[in-house]
Design a protein around this motif. Sequence first.
Motif, PDB file in Angstrom:
ATOM      1  N   LEU A  95       0.957  -1.169  -0.012  1.00  0.00           N
ATOM      2  CA  LEU A  95      -0.032   0.034  -0.056  1.00  0.00           C
ATOM      3  C   LEU A  95       0.875   1.155   0.170  1.00  0.00           C
ATOM      4  CD1 LEU A  95      -2.686   1.155   0.076  1.00  0.00           C
ATOM      5  CD2 LEU A  95      -2.772   1.222   2.820  1.00  0.00           C
ATOM      6  N   TRP A  96       0.804   1.975  -1.089  1.00  0.00           N
ATOM      7  CA  TRP A  96       1.712   3.287  -1.012  1.00  0.00           C
ATOM      8  C   TRP A  96       0.708   4.483  -0.680  1.00  0.00           C
ATOM      9  CZ3 TRP A  96       6.569   2.926  -3.160  1.00  0.00           C
ATOM     10  CH2 TRP A  96       6.879   1.494  -3.863  1.00  0.00           C
ATOM     11  N   ILE A  97       1.415   5.138  -0.233  1.00  0.00           N
ATOM     12  CA  ILE A  97       0.799   6.752   0.405  1.00  0.00           C
ATOM     13  C   ILE A  97       1.652   7.724   0.107  1.00  0.00           C
ATOM     14  CG2 ILE A  97      -0.032   7.938   2.536  1.00  0.00           C
ATOM     15  CD1 ILE A  97      -0.423   5.237   3.827  1.00  0.00           C
ATOM     16  N   HIS A  98       1.027   8.766  -0.501  1.00  0.00           N
ATOM     17  CA  HIS A  98       1.823  10.065  -0.472  1.00  0.00           C
ATOM     18  C   HIS A  98       1.024  11.065   0.260  1.00  0.00           C
ATOM     19  CE1 HIS A  98      -0.276  12.944  -3.359  1.00  0.00           C
ATOM     20  NE2 HIS A  98      -0.440  11.654  -4.171  1.00  0.00           N
ATOM     21  N   THR A  99       1.527  12.114   0.871  1.00  0.00           N
ATOM     22  CA  THR A  99       1.209  12.865   2.069  1.00  0.00           C
ATOM     23  C   THR A  99       2.123  14.100   2.125  1.00  0.00           C
ATOM     24  OG1 THR A  99       0.183  13.265   4.073  1.00  0.00           O
ATOM     25  CG2 THR A  99       2.208  12.191   4.006  1.00  0.00           C
ATOM     26  N   GLU A 100       1.913  15.265   2.774  1.00  0.00           N
ATOM     27  CA  GLU A 100       2.467  16.397   2.655  1.00  0.00           C
ATOM     28  C   GLU A 100       3.775  16.103   3.315  1.00  0.00           C
ATOM     29  OE1 GLU A 100       1.807  19.229   1.401  1.00  0.00           O
ATOM     30  OE2 GLU A 100      -0.509  18.861   0.877  1.00  0.00           O
ATOM     31  N   LYS A 101       4.836  16.575   3.071  1.00  0.00           N
ATOM     32  CA  LYS A 101       6.229  16.130   3.371  1.00  0.00           C
ATOM     33  C   LYS A 101       6.383  16.606   4.978  1.00  0.00           C
ATOM     34  CE  LYS A 101       9.697  17.066   0.896  1.00  0.00           C
ATOM     35  NZ  LYS A 101      10.741  17.797   0.142  1.00  0.00           N
ATOM     36  N   GLU A 102       5.857  17.843   5.571  1.00  0.00           N
ATOM     37  CA  GLU A 102       5.934  17.910   6.778  1.00  0.00           C
ATOM     38  C   GLU A 102       5.100  17.294   7.798  1.00  0.00           C
ATOM     39  OE1 GLU A 102       3.721  21.922   8.125  1.00  0.00           O
ATOM     40  OE2 GLU A 102       4.874  22.171   6.610  1.00  0.00           O
ATOM     41  N   ARG A 103       4.345  16.424   7.180  1.00  0.00           N
ATOM     42  CA  ARG A 103       3.425  15.846   8.002  1.00  0.00           C
ATOM     43  C   ARG A 103       3.818  14.257   7.849  1.00  0.00           C
ATOM     44  NH1 ARG A 103       0.677  18.050  11.549  1.00  0.00           N
ATOM     45  NH2 ARG A 103      -0.625  16.250  11.673  1.00  0.00           N
ATOM     46  N   ALA A 104       4.838  13.932   7.296  1.00  0.00           N
ATOM     47  CA  ALA A 104       5.344  12.631   7.211  1.00  0.00           C
ATOM     48  C   ALA A 104       5.750  11.745   8.259  1.00  0.00           C
ATOM     49  CB  ALA A 104       6.357  12.390   6.121  1.00  0.00           C
ATOM     50  N   ALA A 105       6.677  12.306   9.170  1.00  0.00           N
ATOM     51  CA  ALA A 105       7.422  11.774  10.306  1.00  0.00           C
ATOM     52  C   ALA A 105       6.386  11.566  11.521  1.00  0.00           C
ATOM     53  CB  ALA A 105       8.210  12.839  10.795  1.00  0.00           C
ATOM     54  N   GLY A 106       5.247  12.584  11.331  1.00  0.00           N
ATOM     55  CA  GLY A 106       4.181  12.400  12.347  1.00  0.00           C
ATOM     56  C   GLY A 106       3.274  11.101  12.219  1.00  0.00           C
ATOM     57  N   LEU A 107       2.889  11.159  10.947  1.00  0.00           N
ATOM     58  CA  LEU A 107       1.927  10.091  10.574  1.00  0.00           C
ATOM     59  C   LEU A 107       2.752   8.765  10.507  1.00  0.00           C
ATOM     60  CD1 LEU A 107      -0.317   9.118   8.813  1.00  0.00           C
ATOM     61  CD2 LEU A 107       0.760   9.655   6.502  1.00  0.00           C
ATOM     62  N   VAL A 108       4.061   8.564  10.159  1.00  0.00           N
ATOM     63  CA  VAL A 108       4.617   7.441  10.482  1.00  0.00           C
ATOM     64  C   VAL A 108       4.548   6.984  11.898  1.00  0.00           C
ATOM     65  CG1 VAL A 108       6.740   6.283  10.281  1.00  0.00           C
ATOM     66  CG2 VAL A 108       6.045   7.604   8.351  1.00  0.00           C
ATOM     67  N   ASN A 109       5.020   8.105  12.788  1.00  0.00           N
ATOM     68  CA  ASN A 109       4.962   7.755  14.064  1.00  0.00           C
ATOM     69  C   ASN A 109       3.784   7.243  14.697  1.00  0.00           C
ATOM     70  OD1 ASN A 109       6.320   8.078  16.787  1.00  0.00           O
ATOM     71  ND2 ASN A 109       4.788   9.724  17.371  1.00  0.00           N
ATOM     72  N   TYR A 110       2.645   7.823  14.225  1.00  0.00           N
ATOM     73  CA  TYR A 110       1.335   7.533  14.694  1.00  0.00           C
ATOM     74  C   TYR A 110       1.053   5.877  14.144  1.00  0.00           C
ATOM     75  CZ  TYR A 110      -3.678   6.923  14.483  1.00  0.00           C
ATOM     76  OH  TYR A 110      -5.115   6.512  14.527  1.00  0.00           O
ATOM     77  N   LEU A 111       1.322   5.792  12.953  1.00  0.00           N
ATOM     78  CA  LEU A 111       0.907   4.373  12.610  1.00  0.00           C
ATOM     79  C   LEU A 111       1.703   3.335  13.287  1.00  0.00           C
ATOM     80  CD1 LEU A 111       0.820   5.186   8.528  1.00  0.00           C
ATOM     81  CD2 LEU A 111      -1.020   4.757  10.035  1.00  0.00           C
ATOM     82  N   GLU A 112       2.910   3.722  13.554  1.00  0.00           N
ATOM     83  CA  GLU A 112       3.677   2.655  14.309  1.00  0.00           C
ATOM     84  C   GLU A 112       3.001   2.301  15.753  1.00  0.00           C
ATOM     85  OE1 GLU A 112       6.337   0.960  13.657  1.00  0.00           O
ATOM     86  OE2 GLU A 112       7.148   1.664  11.582  1.00  0.00           O
TER      87      GLU A 112
END
Length: 241
Positions: A95-112
């Motif tokens: 599953l591939w996702i693209h999102t705003e660059k400045e939101r990426a780290a927070g998104l990965v942290n939440y998903l983890e």
Amino acid sequence: MTAVLVEEGPDKGAIWHFGEPNKEQKALVAGDAFAQLINKSVITITGEDRLTWMHALTTQHLEKLNPGEWKEALILDAQGHVEEQLFLVDDGSILWIHTEKERAAGLVNYLEKMKFMLRVDVKDVSDEFAVLRAPGKADSVGGPYALVPRTELADTIEAFKQSHSEVGMWALEAERVAAGRARLLFETDHKSIPNELGFLNTAVHMNKGCYRGQETVAKVFNLGQPPRRLVLLHMDGSMVA
């Protein structure tokens, strides 16, 4: 033409335009242009549970997502406020996702944090893959998109340039606004809920199971009175003395 770069904001570093923004916009609308989405990060989710997991976490119906089909989804907080905006496609194994660059780290942290015992693996692959707005007329999620390995990026861009012009964010944003597609960090703030922004039946599936924030979405939908509403204003530029 020399590229003019965006100097500040979420799109900082992206190409703003190439000197002829009106011409670029017309080419994009006609489907004869492409763009480099330097402002986007790419995240992958692998594992057998990836679709059911993201189905549960987001506002979108993803359990039976067809390979190659792009979808837009949101992640809300418990009060129904928009926290993340995702654009997703599954290739049958990833599953591939693209999102705003400045939101990426927070998104990965939440998903983890939300993995628990599920068979999923989350990875930011922005250093390995880039996102392009591919040639073609705009679709409902702002595409068509192309996810390209960075080792092939230069060749892909040159191939596109053989028969299409390259445009910048000015043209892309004009097309997006005209289509009424809200964008995280631009039309949203900390109080935004999907009902205010035209996300219902696009990024928000109205006939799926529970997800965080659904109670707010359903309540406001049933009442029919969102606190605010995003509208499109068309100004013709004329002035009355």
